[in-house]
Design a protein around this motif. Sequence first.
Motif, PDB file in Angstrom:
ATOM      1  N   ILE A 288       0.672  -1.098   0.030  1.00 26.76           N
ATOM      2  CA  ILE A 288      -0.158  -0.003  -0.135  1.00 26.76           C
ATOM      3  C   ILE A 288       0.594   1.248  -0.048  1.00 26.76           C
ATOM      4  CG2 ILE A 288      -1.538   1.266   1.390  1.00 26.76           C
ATOM      5  CD1 ILE A 288      -2.861  -1.001  -0.070  1.00 26.76           C
ATOM      6  N   VAL A 289       2.104   1.300   0.771  1.00 27.69           N
ATOM      7  CA  VAL A 289       2.886   2.324   1.047  1.00 27.69           C
ATOM      8  C   VAL A 289       3.556   2.513  -0.519  1.00 27.69           C
ATOM      9  CG1 VAL A 289       4.989   3.361   1.516  1.00 27.69           C
ATOM     10  CG2 VAL A 289       3.207   2.393   3.127  1.00 27.69           C
ATOM     11  N   ASN A 290       3.996   1.512  -1.223  1.00 28.76           N
ATOM     12  CA  ASN A 290       4.253   1.475  -2.627  1.00 28.76           C
ATOM     13  C   ASN A 290       3.394   1.909  -3.582  1.00 28.76           C
ATOM     14  OD1 ASN A 290       6.677   0.369  -1.801  1.00 28.76           O
ATOM     15  ND2 ASN A 290       6.797  -1.521  -3.129  1.00 28.76           N
ATOM     16  N   ALA A 291       2.066   1.933  -3.364  1.00 25.89           N
ATOM     17  CA  ALA A 291       1.313   2.487  -4.264  1.00 25.89           C
ATOM     18  C   ALA A 291       1.190   3.995  -4.038  1.00 25.89           C
ATOM     19  CB  ALA A 291      -0.175   1.844  -3.928  1.00 25.89           C
ATOM     20  N   ALA A 292       1.190   4.330  -2.755  1.00 23.12           N
ATOM     21  CA  ALA A 292       1.124   5.871  -2.578  1.00 23.12           C
ATOM     22  C   ALA A 292       2.505   6.441  -2.862  1.00 23.12           C
ATOM     23  CB  ALA A 292       0.998   6.028  -0.965  1.00 23.12           C
ATOM     24  N   VAL A 293       3.488   5.846  -2.928  1.00 31.96           N
ATOM     25  CA  VAL A 293       4.645   6.434  -3.432  1.00 31.96           C
ATOM     26  C   VAL A 293       4.644   6.861  -4.981  1.00 31.96           C
ATOM     27  CG1 VAL A 293       7.187   5.813  -4.169  1.00 31.96           C
ATOM     28  CG2 VAL A 293       6.310   5.700  -1.807  1.00 31.96           C
ATOM     29  N   GLY A 294       4.122   5.622  -5.739  1.00 33.69           N
ATOM     30  CA  GLY A 294       3.907   5.722  -7.001  1.00 33.69           C
ATOM     31  C   GLY A 294       3.065   6.816  -7.278  1.00 33.69           C
ATOM     32  N   LEU A 295       1.709   6.889  -6.872  1.00 36.18           N
ATOM     33  CA  LEU A 295       1.004   7.925  -6.834  1.00 36.18           C
ATOM     34  C   LEU A 295       1.442   9.441  -6.904  1.00 36.18           C
ATOM     35  CD1 LEU A 295      -2.187   8.987  -7.067  1.00 36.18           C
ATOM     36  CD2 LEU A 295      -2.205   8.823  -4.408  1.00 36.18           C
ATOM     37  N   LEU A 296       2.259   9.582  -5.872  1.00 35.09           N
ATOM     38  CA  LEU A 296       3.070  10.848  -5.634  1.00 35.09           C
ATOM     39  C   LEU A 296       4.012  11.235  -6.679  1.00 35.09           C
ATOM     40  CD1 LEU A 296       3.001  10.805  -1.660  1.00 35.09           C
ATOM     41  CD2 LEU A 296       1.640  12.209  -2.989  1.00 35.09           C
ATOM     42  N   ALA A 297       4.971  10.189  -6.713  1.00 36.24           N
ATOM     43  CA  ALA A 297       5.984  10.199  -7.791  1.00 36.24           C
ATOM     44  C   ALA A 297       5.589  10.744  -9.228  1.00 36.24           C
ATOM     45  CB  ALA A 297       7.105   9.048  -7.798  1.00 36.24           C
ATOM     46  N   THR A 298       4.398  10.188  -9.497  1.00 36.03           N
ATOM     47  CA  THR A 298       3.956  10.430 -10.805  1.00 36.03           C
ATOM     48  C   THR A 298       2.766  11.443 -11.227  1.00 36.03           C
ATOM     49  OG1 THR A 298       2.145   8.780 -10.688  1.00 36.03           O
ATOM     50  CG2 THR A 298       4.180   8.064 -11.603  1.00 36.03           C
ATOM     51  N   GLY A 299       2.569  12.156  -9.867  1.00 39.87           N
ATOM     52  CA  GLY A 299       1.423  13.340  -9.722  1.00 39.87           C
ATOM     53  C   GLY A 299       0.230  12.806 -10.277  1.00 39.87           C
ATOM     54  N   GLY A 300      -0.111  11.467  -9.671  1.00 43.65           N
ATOM     55  CA  GLY A 300      -1.339  10.912 -10.116  1.00 43.65           C
ATOM     56  C   GLY A 300      -2.625  11.540  -9.747  1.00 43.65           C
ATOM     57  N   SER A 301      -3.802  10.786  -9.982  1.00 42.35           N
ATOM     58  CA  SER A 301      -4.972  11.322  -9.791  1.00 42.35           C
ATOM     59  C   SER A 301      -5.377  11.624  -8.133  1.00 42.35           C
ATOM     60  CB  SER A 301      -6.249  10.330 -10.233  1.00 42.35           C
ATOM     61  OG  SER A 301      -7.385  10.536  -9.974  1.00 42.35           O
ATOM     62  N   THR A 302      -6.225  12.657  -7.636  1.00 40.54           N
ATOM     63  CA  THR A 302      -6.476  12.807  -6.459  1.00 40.54           C
ATOM     64  C   THR A 302      -7.653  11.888  -6.060  1.00 40.54           C
ATOM     65  OG1 THR A 302      -7.950  14.399  -7.390  1.00 40.54           O
ATOM     66  CG2 THR A 302      -5.928  15.317  -6.602  1.00 40.54           C
ATOM     67  N   ASN A 303      -8.318  11.215  -7.180  1.00 39.41           N
ATOM     68  CA  ASN A 303      -9.177  10.152  -6.838  1.00 39.41           C
ATOM     69  C   ASN A 303      -8.622   9.131  -5.764  1.00 39.41           C
ATOM     70  OD1 ASN A 303     -11.831  11.218  -7.820  1.00 39.41           O
ATOM     71  ND2 ASN A 303     -11.307  10.386  -9.711  1.00 39.41           N
ATOM     72  N   HIS A 304      -7.245   8.895  -5.764  1.00 41.71           N
ATOM     73  CA  HIS A 304      -6.774   7.932  -5.129  1.00 41.71           C
ATOM     74  C   HIS A 304      -6.380   8.176  -3.611  1.00 41.71           C
ATOM     75  CE1 HIS A 304      -6.624   4.677  -8.145  1.00 41.71           C
ATOM     76  NE2 HIS A 304      -6.296   5.654  -9.065  1.00 41.71           N
ATOM     77  N   ALA A 305      -6.772   9.446  -3.240  1.00 38.26           N
ATOM     78  CA  ALA A 305      -6.945   9.811  -1.747  1.00 38.26           C
ATOM     79  C   ALA A 305      -8.172   9.343  -1.241  1.00 38.26           C
ATOM     80  CB  ALA A 305      -6.881  11.291  -1.754  1.00 38.26           C
ATOM     81  N   ILE A 306      -9.024   8.607  -2.080  1.00 33.21           N
ATOM     82  CA  ILE A 306     -10.292   8.121  -1.762  1.00 33.21           C
ATOM     83  C   ILE A 306     -10.300   6.513  -1.857  1.00 33.21           C
ATOM     84  CG2 ILE A 306     -12.899   7.886  -1.945  1.00 33.21           C
ATOM     85  CD1 ILE A 306     -12.860  10.848  -3.094  1.00 33.21           C
ATOM     86  N   HIS A 307      -9.769   6.255  -3.237  1.00 37.15           N
ATOM     87  CA  HIS A 307      -9.701   4.748  -3.454  1.00 37.15           C
ATOM     88  C   HIS A 307      -8.579   4.069  -2.807  1.00 37.15           C
ATOM     89  CE1 HIS A 307     -12.633   5.588  -6.458  1.00 37.15           C
ATOM     90  NE2 HIS A 307     -11.882   6.239  -7.360  1.00 37.15           N
ATOM     91  N   LEU A 308      -7.345   4.500  -2.575  1.00 38.11           N
ATOM     92  CA  LEU A 308      -6.364   3.966  -1.894  1.00 38.11           C
ATOM     93  C   LEU A 308      -6.823   3.620  -0.296  1.00 38.11           C
ATOM     94  CD1 LEU A 308      -3.530   2.491  -2.085  1.00 38.11           C
ATOM     95  CD2 LEU A 308      -2.347   4.790  -1.706  1.00 38.11           C
ATOM     96  N   PRO A 309      -7.321   4.477   0.258  1.00 42.19           N
ATOM     97  CA  PRO A 309      -7.793   4.161   1.699  1.00 42.19           C
ATOM     98  C   PRO A 309      -8.869   2.871   1.561  1.00 42.19           C
ATOM     99  CG  PRO A 309      -7.653   6.327   1.667  1.00 42.19           C
ATOM    100  CD  PRO A 309      -7.434   6.061   0.242  1.00 42.19           C
ATOM    101  N   ALA A 310      -9.802   3.159   0.710  1.00 45.98           N
ATOM    102  CA  ALA A 310     -10.781   2.018   0.599  1.00 45.98           C
ATOM    103  C   ALA A 310     -10.149   0.547   0.282  1.00 45.98           C
ATOM    104  CB  ALA A 310     -11.614   2.339  -0.460  1.00 45.98           C
TER     105      ALA A 310
END
Length: 618
Positions: A288-310
Amino acid sequence: MALHPAVSAVTDRIIERSRVSRRRYLALMARNRAQGIMRPRLACGNLAHGLAAAGEDKARLMQGRSVNLGIVTSYNDMLSAHQPYGRYPDQMKLYAREMGATAQVAGGVPAMCDGVTQGQEGMELSLFSRDVIAMSTAVGLSHGMFEGVALLGICDKIVPGLLIGALRFGHLPTMLIPAGPMTSGLPNKEKQRVRQLYAEGKVDQSALMEAEAASYHGPGTCTFYGTANTNQMMVEIMGLMMPDSAFSNPSTHLRQALTRAGVHRLVEISRPGDGHRPLSELVDEKAIVNAAVGLLATGGSTNHAIHLPAIARAAGIVIDWADLDALSRAVPLMTRAYPNGSADVNAFNDAGGMPTLIGSLCDAGLLHEDIVTVSAGGMRDYARRAEMQDDVLVYRAAGPSEDRAVLRDAREPFLPDGGMRLVSGNLGRGIYKTSAVEASRQTIEAPAAIFDTQQGVIDAFKRGELDRDVVVVVRFQGPDANGMPELHRLTPTLAVLQDRGYRVALMTDGRMSGASGKVPAAIHIGPEAQSGGPLARLRDGDRVLVCAATGRIEALVPSAEWDARVPVPPPPPGLGTGRELFALMRTRSDSAEAGGSAMLAAMDGIVDTIGDSIDEGR
């Protein structure tokens, strides 16, 4: 490379916070394995129903000694991203037979497109479709006919929903099989330019339609780096798909070879023995932390501030926006893909794509390399480039970026942080994506203009009422109010105001998607207005501060006056387009920070009631 101390600290905090819920989740998965429904435990009548139409696979299924893969598919031929999946099941059955295994379509899940429903009533079903997809996945897998699971999904709510559903069957090995992005069409930046011209009345609808159709022109995901493509990045960096399979285009030899290799590998990890890799063991706190790191390193979608916790919650893991904020301060921005750049995901892939990105993050100590993945060699396998040589799929070590305007090394990034901020104050708590916003615009103080709908903003814009410095507030847009639709339709309108020289920001308890772009936006604000949250106390003309630098969202109103204000009442609920069918979800959802899900809230309540007596549960 030693793990970065910030990544280590956040991981440790998540592990400690999740200790009880994770233990109970793993206990339930152990119960599923030991006592749950599976082919060897089915009665003859049950089994006969499950293989009656299996054709040439029927004899092997009756023997019950080989692996049978359950395919959960989001195929439909209306949506470009899911259209390529039409022929996948037949192909995958052939690939499974090559390994002495079988495959069946366990079930289908709905796949709605936010692009089609953007700004329409149907968008109010969008977030809740994720829970419907999770439940549909569970229905398909509940037959117990399978030793492994192949998930066919791409877009916004589809991949999170598939993972949430599959995680409740986490005793089964699982892999996501992607289909890839469409080839590049009209550049996204040009498409956005035409949208702004249309918003200003400078081009007509035919010009807009021509631009849109030239951008969205064929099979595959949209090419901008929004939620759909962020999904694919995150699943790959979690090790849940074949290495370097996220961004190959549909209908190519490479894409077909990756699908074949994926099925072969899924059969291998679904067999009993030392190589067995259930999903519950792969999706842990480190993944899960790796997913968050990838999200941030690539400037990914803010929707994942909802989806990743789910997604995390479905695996018994608890993360929050403070975790994302802390990681964002340590993880650099390594990519520039639209909307925080002019390139699309094909350009990102051509520059080195996921293998180069993952290799650089590993070298910088920003990823957990010791996670278990579907690939035999673990996380380092994902720092390899897939290619065809003489019609054979081969891998080679990833090289450095071939286009530093699109992809950079972690030690020479575009920005030193990942650009996702937690903002809070007397207006609540929300998310602010800074990666596409100019530094000079990351702090806005201006009078508020209050609206309850997107259309209200657009109408006010057309009347010239927003031609000024303004913080546009769109409230009653949270999960409880109307299902939390995206407000992406507002992006061209607000961008026009900004380009006219005004200082503009958006505040909302709704969503803004992965394509919010250059306009400052504090989004997902909670508690939401529907439940009496602070946005319901705001009045037109109140001065409001939105500041990414200090992490503040404040109504600059004297505290005594603020405390004395009564929240305005919510508007009536929406009816029509099936919205009334989702009333139960609207009235039972929890916060966006927790995942915005009535389903998960109810699930957690049941697990908490049973406590540690999982084995005694029915």
